[in-house]
Design a protein around this motif. Structure first.
Motif, PDB file in Angstrom:
ATOM      1  N   THR A 265       2.871 -28.867   9.564  1.00 14.18           N
ATOM      2  CA  THR A 265       2.281 -29.860   8.677  1.00 14.18           C
ATOM      3  C   THR A 265       1.023 -29.320   8.006  1.00 14.18           C
ATOM      4  OG1 THR A 265       1.053 -30.832  10.520  1.00 14.18           O
ATOM      5  CG2 THR A 265       3.203 -31.780  10.007  1.00 14.18           C
ATOM      6  N   LYS A 266       0.735 -29.831   6.822  1.00 18.50           N
ATOM      7  CA  LYS A 266      -0.412 -29.374   6.033  1.00 18.50           C
ATOM      8  C   LYS A 266      -1.199 -30.580   5.527  1.00 18.50           C
ATOM      9  CE  LYS A 266       1.948 -25.170   4.483  1.00 18.50           C
ATOM     10  NZ  LYS A 266       2.392 -24.358   3.335  1.00 18.50           N
ATOM     11  N   PRO A 267      -2.534 -30.434   5.368  1.00 15.37           N
ATOM     12  CA  PRO A 267      -3.325 -29.255   5.719  1.00 15.37           C
ATOM     13  C   PRO A 267      -3.691 -29.245   7.201  1.00 15.37           C
ATOM     14  CG  PRO A 267      -4.749 -30.920   4.762  1.00 15.37           C
ATOM     15  CD  PRO A 267      -3.349 -31.480   4.701  1.00 15.37           C
ATOM     16  N   ALA A 268      -3.866 -28.086   7.736  1.00 15.34           N
ATOM     17  CA  ALA A 268      -4.291 -27.887   9.120  1.00 15.34           C
ATOM     18  C   ALA A 268      -4.903 -26.490   9.231  1.00 15.34           C
ATOM     19  CB  ALA A 268      -3.108 -28.038  10.085  1.00 15.34           C
ATOM     20  N   PRO A 269      -5.901 -26.357  10.100  1.00  9.80           N
ATOM     21  CA  PRO A 269      -6.519 -27.416  10.889  1.00  9.80           C
ATOM     22  C   PRO A 269      -7.529 -28.210  10.071  1.00  9.80           C
ATOM     23  CG  PRO A 269      -7.643 -25.368  11.323  1.00  9.80           C
ATOM     24  CD  PRO A 269      -6.522 -25.036  10.381  1.00  9.80           C
ATOM     25  N   ARG A 270      -7.920 -29.375  10.615  1.00  4.71           N
ATOM     26  CA  ARG A 270      -9.020 -30.163  10.085  1.00  4.71           C
ATOM     27  C   ARG A 270      -9.960 -30.487  11.238  1.00  4.71           C
ATOM     28  NH1 ARG A 270      -6.688 -35.347   7.336  1.00  4.71           N
ATOM     29  NH2 ARG A 270      -5.311 -35.302   9.156  1.00  4.71           N
ATOM     30  N   VAL A 271     -11.226 -30.706  10.935  1.00  3.73           N
ATOM     31  CA  VAL A 271     -12.180 -31.087  11.976  1.00  3.73           C
ATOM     32  C   VAL A 271     -11.899 -32.528  12.390  1.00  3.73           C
ATOM     33  CG1 VAL A 271     -14.606 -31.338  12.612  1.00  3.73           C
ATOM     34  CG2 VAL A 271     -13.921 -29.566  10.980  1.00  3.73           C
ATOM     35  N   ALA A 272     -11.768 -32.765  13.686  1.00  6.48           N
ATOM     36  CA  ALA A 272     -11.563 -34.123  14.192  1.00  6.48           C
ATOM     37  C   ALA A 272     -12.820 -34.955  13.963  1.00  6.48           C
ATOM     38  CB  ALA A 272     -11.212 -34.079  15.679  1.00  6.48           C
ATOM     39  N   ASN A 365      -4.217 -23.892   6.331  1.00  7.41           N
ATOM     40  CA  ASN A 365      -2.904 -23.311   6.016  1.00  7.41           C
ATOM     41  C   ASN A 365      -2.437 -23.594   4.594  1.00  7.41           C
ATOM     42  OD1 ASN A 365      -2.344 -26.017   6.366  1.00  7.41           O
ATOM     43  ND2 ASN A 365      -0.799 -25.737   7.967  1.00  7.41           N
ATOM     44  N   THR A 366      -3.292 -24.215   3.781  1.00  5.93           N
ATOM     45  CA  THR A 366      -3.023 -24.305   2.339  1.00  5.93           C
ATOM     46  C   THR A 366      -3.897 -23.326   1.571  1.00  5.93           C
ATOM     47  OG1 THR A 366      -4.687 -26.008   1.859  1.00  5.93           O
ATOM     48  CG2 THR A 366      -2.529 -26.768   2.635  1.00  5.93           C
ATOM     49  N   ASN A 367      -4.629 -22.495   2.308  1.00  4.76           N
ATOM     50  CA  ASN A 367      -5.525 -21.492   1.730  1.00  4.76           C
ATOM     51  C   ASN A 367      -6.721 -22.130   1.001  1.00  4.76           C
ATOM     52  OD1 ASN A 367      -5.948 -18.674   1.742  1.00  4.76           O
ATOM     53  ND2 ASN A 367      -5.426 -18.532  -0.419  1.00  4.76           N
ATOM     54  N   HIS A 368      -7.080 -23.336   1.430  1.00  2.00           N
ATOM     55  CA  HIS A 368      -8.269 -24.011   0.935  1.00  2.00           C
ATOM     56  C   HIS A 368      -9.272 -24.157   2.085  1.00  2.00           C
ATOM     57  CE1 HIS A 368      -5.363 -25.315  -2.199  1.00  2.00           C
ATOM     58  NE2 HIS A 368      -6.426 -25.258  -2.977  1.00  2.00           N
ATOM     59  N   ILE A 370     -11.332 -25.417   5.107  1.00  2.00           N
ATOM     60  CA  ILE A 370     -11.034 -26.394   6.146  1.00  2.00           C
ATOM     61  C   ILE A 370     -11.790 -27.688   5.845  1.00  2.00           C
ATOM     62  CG2 ILE A 370     -11.410 -26.930   8.593  1.00  2.00           C
ATOM     63  CD1 ILE A 370     -10.894 -23.967   9.187  1.00  2.00           C
ATOM     64  N   THR A 371     -11.114 -28.820   5.993  1.00  3.13           N
ATOM     65  CA  THR A 371     -11.714 -30.112   5.683  1.00  3.13           C
ATOM     66  C   THR A 371     -12.088 -30.863   6.960  1.00  3.13           C
ATOM     67  OG1 THR A 371      -9.513 -31.104   5.524  1.00  3.13           O
ATOM     68  CG2 THR A 371     -10.534 -30.336   3.479  1.00  3.13           C
ATOM     69  N   ASP A 372     -12.857 -31.934   6.765  1.00  4.72           N
ATOM     70  CA  ASP A 372     -13.423 -32.697   7.868  1.00  4.72           C
ATOM     71  C   ASP A 372     -12.945 -34.142   7.755  1.00  4.72           C
ATOM     72  OD1 ASP A 372     -14.980 -34.026   9.712  1.00  4.72           O
ATOM     73  OD2 ASP A 372     -16.877 -33.131   9.081  1.00  4.72           O
ATOM     74  N   ILE A 373     -12.156 -34.598   8.714  1.00  2.89           N
ATOM     75  CA  ILE A 373     -11.658 -35.973   8.696  1.00  2.89           C
ATOM     76  C   ILE A 373     -12.821 -36.956   8.718  1.00  2.89           C
ATOM     77  CG2 ILE A 373     -10.264 -37.684   9.928  1.00  2.89           C
ATOM     78  CD1 ILE A 373      -8.589 -35.373  11.016  1.00  2.89           C
ATOM     79  N   GLY A 374     -13.878 -36.620   9.454  1.00  3.04           N
ATOM     80  CA  GLY A 374     -15.045 -37.499   9.542  1.00  3.04           C
ATOM     81  C   GLY A 374     -15.894 -37.511   8.300  1.00  3.04           C
ATOM     82  N   LEU A 375     -15.586 -36.647   7.347  1.00  3.59           N
ATOM     83  CA  LEU A 375     -16.305 -36.573   6.072  1.00  3.59           C
ATOM     84  C   LEU A 375     -15.359 -36.918   4.932  1.00  3.59           C
ATOM     85  CD1 LEU A 375     -19.261 -35.790   5.328  1.00  3.59           C
ATOM     86  CD2 LEU A 375     -18.418 -33.497   4.786  1.00  3.59           C
ATOM     87  N   ASP A 376     -14.435 -37.852   5.210  1.00  7.39           N
ATOM     88  CA  ASP A 376     -13.443 -38.287   4.220  1.00  7.39           C
ATOM     89  C   ASP A 376     -12.667 -37.111   3.643  1.00  7.39           C
ATOM     90  OD1 ASP A 376     -14.071 -40.997   4.485  1.00  7.39           O
ATOM     91  OD2 ASP A 376     -15.728 -40.833   3.074  1.00  7.39           O
ATOM     92  N   ASN A 377     -12.379 -36.149   4.518  1.00  9.78           N
ATOM     93  CA  ASN A 377     -11.558 -34.988   4.166  1.00  9.78           C
ATOM     94  C   ASN A 377     -12.183 -34.095   3.095  1.00  9.78           C
ATOM     95  OD1 ASN A 377      -9.179 -35.460   5.932  1.00  9.78           O
ATOM     96  ND2 ASN A 377      -9.020 -37.332   4.729  1.00  9.78           N
ATOM     97  N   GLU A 378     -13.514 -34.138   3.015  1.00 12.89           N
ATOM     98  CA  GLU A 378     -14.229 -33.167   2.198  1.00 12.89           C
ATOM     99  C   GLU A 378     -14.327 -31.854   2.974  1.00 12.89           C
ATOM    100  OE1 GLU A 378     -15.316 -33.568  -0.935  1.00 12.89           O
ATOM    101  OE2 GLU A 378     -14.464 -35.593  -0.979  1.00 12.89           O
ATOM    102  N   ALA A 379     -14.794 -30.802   2.328  1.00 12.79           N
ATOM    103  CA  ALA A 379     -14.920 -29.508   2.996  1.00 12.79           C
ATOM    104  C   ALA A 379     -15.842 -29.619   4.205  1.00 12.79           C
ATOM    105  CB  ALA A 379     -15.450 -28.464   2.015  1.00 12.79           C
ATOM    106  N   ALA A 380     -15.431 -29.041   5.303  1.00 13.59           N
ATOM    107  CA  ALA A 380     -16.226 -29.090   6.531  1.00 13.59           C
ATOM    108  C   ALA A 380     -17.418 -28.157   6.422  1.00 13.59           C
ATOM    109  CB  ALA A 380     -15.362 -28.704   7.724  1.00 13.59           C
ATOM    110  N   ASN A 381     -18.537 -28.558   7.019  1.00 11.66           N
ATOM    111  CA  ASN A 381     -19.723 -27.711   7.048  1.00 11.66           C
ATOM    112  C   ASN A 381     -19.904 -27.111   8.438  1.00 11.66           C
ATOM    113  OD1 ASN A 381     -21.674 -29.405   8.702  1.00 11.66           O
ATOM    114  ND2 ASN A 381     -21.153 -30.866   7.090  1.00 11.66           N
ATOM    115  N   PRO A 382     -20.771 -26.098   8.580  1.00 11.71           N
ATOM    116  CA  PRO A 382     -20.920 -25.420   9.869  1.00 11.71           C
ATOM    117  C   PRO A 382     -21.451 -26.302  11.000  1.00 11.71           C
ATOM    118  CG  PRO A 382     -21.718 -24.015   8.102  1.00 11.71           C
ATOM    119  CD  PRO A 382     -21.463 -25.362   7.500  1.00 11.71           C
ATOM    120  N   LEU A 383     -22.125 -27.415  10.691  1.00 15.81           N
ATOM    121  CA  LEU A 383     -22.582 -28.307  11.753  1.00 15.81           C
ATOM    122  C   LEU A 383     -21.430 -29.109  12.338  1.00 15.81           C
ATOM    123  CD1 LEU A 383     -25.976 -29.617  10.329  1.00 15.81           C
ATOM    124  CD2 LEU A 383     -25.586 -27.787  11.983  1.00 15.81           C
ATOM    125  N   ALA A 384     -20.264 -29.051  11.704  1.00 16.17           N
ATOM    126  CA  ALA A 384     -19.063 -29.706  12.221  1.00 16.17           C
ATOM    127  C   ALA A 384     -18.115 -28.709  12.865  1.00 16.17           C
ATOM    128  CB  ALA A 384     -18.344 -30.462  11.105  1.00 16.17           C
TER     129      ALA A 384
END
Length: 555
Positions: A265-272, A365-368, A370-384
């Motif tokens: 499944t895509k996208p994965a992984p995402r930050v929980a 795995n979409t070559n984008h 990694i996104t953050d579910i807790g950030l409304d699926n925006e790009a994850a930052n290093p604090l996450a």
């Protein structure tokens, strides 16, 4: 119970994740079926019970770690943490400092209080702090409509499928419990239009209907899926097909089937969303978490006398369970550390941590990014997500490593303004020297704090030393992904090595105005060898987040 047996299941699950043997035919009532295997299946497991139903004591945590050191373990996996205490009051920090002295690698969980910043525990600089991410796997249920159409959605309901098609009724928001209780024996359809899914699930659970279909645009469904009653969760597009059928049919019927597993499944992984975020209150000057590993809906072993879940018909028991949390991510990293220790027995704990951090993936795995579910699926930052998602194969050959020893950590404790007694509590030694206090630990990441107001230019400088563990003759060139609004420089920007284990130092400078457009911005420094074999990546983060350190500083 005064017994070493696992009466909860948490310890069995985490231990088998780290180093469980091959087990064919494993599944959670048909979900995730296949051969189960831990990260390091040939490793020997020693389990130490530190948390009890009768109560939790810090002395038990320290005693468990001490016994593991006496027994000669190589890696510790600690899926627990204490919130809101400085290192000298933290049993995990104290116990693992002794592990560090013996060269034992320690993996810890970041905590499950996200997505709020500053909620992370185990911000200890001498351990690996692991965030939780999702996998490229989903668990599914299927809605079979009376018109022959079948629609797949998400579900982890462990019970049986409905035996035959029964009437299906649209109940809008499912907010009237009296009406719901009159629909026993039918499948109800609920539509989540205003983030009331939690209330809808609770209302339906109390109504004793035959099953439910929830239509929602909520992408954070992890803790809804394992329902006590038959339920399938559909997105808005698929839900419309169900609603259209109900509207167009004079006697709509449906059947629900479960126990499906979809891979890739895509996208994965995402930050929980629940994964705790940095900065660390105990030491905000070292960026945490360090890395992300699979922690969402993980299948692993479970004690057969402890229920795995509850459904309307009662408790269910199974040899395997699917649960979530940073507790599940931690042993994934611990198992990889055991594999690395087996290949590189001479690597220090800091070297193993560095290898894992600097080779982590920042793309999904979409070559984008990694996104953050807790950030409304925006790009994850290093604090996450720390440096990114753990990549075991790349960690075997990182090229360069950031090493650190006992004195480096003592210098950090000194710079935190710990007094002699507090330092001695952590180190269990009175022979420490605070002549060179420093908050600038030789770490594979960078975090810089700026004031939330003011317009003067500010410069922050970091010093780092890398050790070549790749080819004897190699040249690395610095490549920067810039931080918005900041000038970042690396001096020198080329590192030439003539032999293995040679060390080279560099300085990284962040210059910019105190005011940030956002509360944080981040980029990356990558040392890339000219042979194209290694990319040694470190995140750089600038933030105006205010963290009151537990040592008394305010930054």
């Amino acid at each position: 119970m005064n017994s070493t047996r696992d009466t909860d299941g948490h310890g069995t699950h985490t231990s088998s994740t780290a180093a469980g043997s091959y087990v064919e035919g494993a599944s959670f009532f048909g979900y995730a079926s296949g051969t189960a295997i831990g990260m390091a299946p040939r490793a020997r497991v020693a389990m130490y019970k530190a948390l009890w139903e009768e109560g939790t004591y810090t002395s038990d945590v320290v005693a468990a770690i001490d016994q593991a050191l006496i027994d000669g373990v190589d890696v510790l996996s600690i899926s627990l943490g204490i919130d809101g205490v400085p290192f000298y009051q933290d049993p995990v920090a104290i116990g693992t400092f002794a592990a560090l002295e013996k060269g034992i690698f320690v993996s810890t969980s970041a905590g499950n209080e996200g997505p709020i910043f500053g909620t992370l525990h185990n911000g200890t600089p001498w351990v690996l702090t692991v965030a939780a991410g999702t996998m490229d796997r989903e668990f599914t249920g299927t809605v079979f409509l009376g018109n022959g159409i079948s629609i797949s959605g998400l579900s982890l309901y462990p019970g049986n499928s409905t035996a035959a098609k029964v009437p299906i009724v649209f109940m809008n928001k499912c907010e009237n419990q009296t009406e719901l209780k009159e629909l026993q024996g039918k499948v109800v359809v609920c539509q989540d239009k205003d983030q009331t899914l939690n209330n809808q699930v609770n209302n339906v659970q109390n109504s004793k209907v035959a099953g439910a279909v929830f239509i929602t645009n909520n992408t954070d469904l992890e803790f809804f899926l394992e329902s006590q009653f038959p339920a399938v969760f559909l997105n808005l597009e698929d839900g419309e097909e169900v609603l259209d059928y109900i509207k167009s049919s004079s006697a709509p019927k449906a059947k629900l089937e479960f126990h499906g597993t979809q891979l890739g499944t895509k996208p994965a992984p995402r930050v929980a969303s629940y994964s705790s975020r940095g900065p660390s209150q105990s030491c905000p000057f070292v960026m945490k978490p360090d890395i992300m590993a699979p922690g969402a809906l993980v299948l692993a072993a479970w004690p057969p006398n402890s229920p795995v879940t509850l459904v309307d018909s009662g408790q269910l028991f199974n040899n395997f369970n699917i649960i979530s949390g940073t507790s599940m991510a931690c042993p994934h990293a611990a198992g990889v550390a055991a594999l690395l220790r087996g290949v590189h027995p001479d690597w220090s704990p800091a070297a193993i941590r560095s290898a894992m951090m600097t080779t982590a993936d920042i793309l999904d795995n979409t070559n984008h990014p990694i996104t953050d579910i807790g950030l409304d699926n925006e790009a994850a930052n290093p604090l996450a997500m720390g440096t990114g998602h753990l990549n075991p194969n790349k960690a075997l050959d990182p090229g360069l490593i950031y090493d650190a020893g006992i004195e480096d950590y003592v210098n950090l404790l000194c710079a935190l303004n710990y007094n002699s007694s507090q330092i001695q509590t952590v180190t269990r030694s009175s022979s420490h020297n605070c002549s060179k206090p420093s908050l600038d630990l030789n770490y594979p990441s960078f975090i810089a704090y700026f004031a939330a107001s003011g317009n003067r230019s500010t410069t922050q400088e970091f010093s780092r030393t890398v050790t070549n563990i790749g080819s004897e003759m190699s040249v690395y060139v610095a490549k920067l992904v810039p931080l918005d609004g900041f000038k970042v420089t690396v001096t020198p920007d080329t590192l030439s090595f003539r032999q293995k284990y040679e060390k080279k130092s560099y300085k990284l400078t962040i210059e910019g105005f105190s005011v940030l457009k956002n509360s944080l911005v981040f980029g990356y420094l990558s040392w890339e060898d000219t042979g194209g074999n290694h990319v040694v990546r470190s995140p750089i983060l600038a933030t105006t987040l205010t963290v009151k350190t537990l040592s008394g500083h305010n930054y």
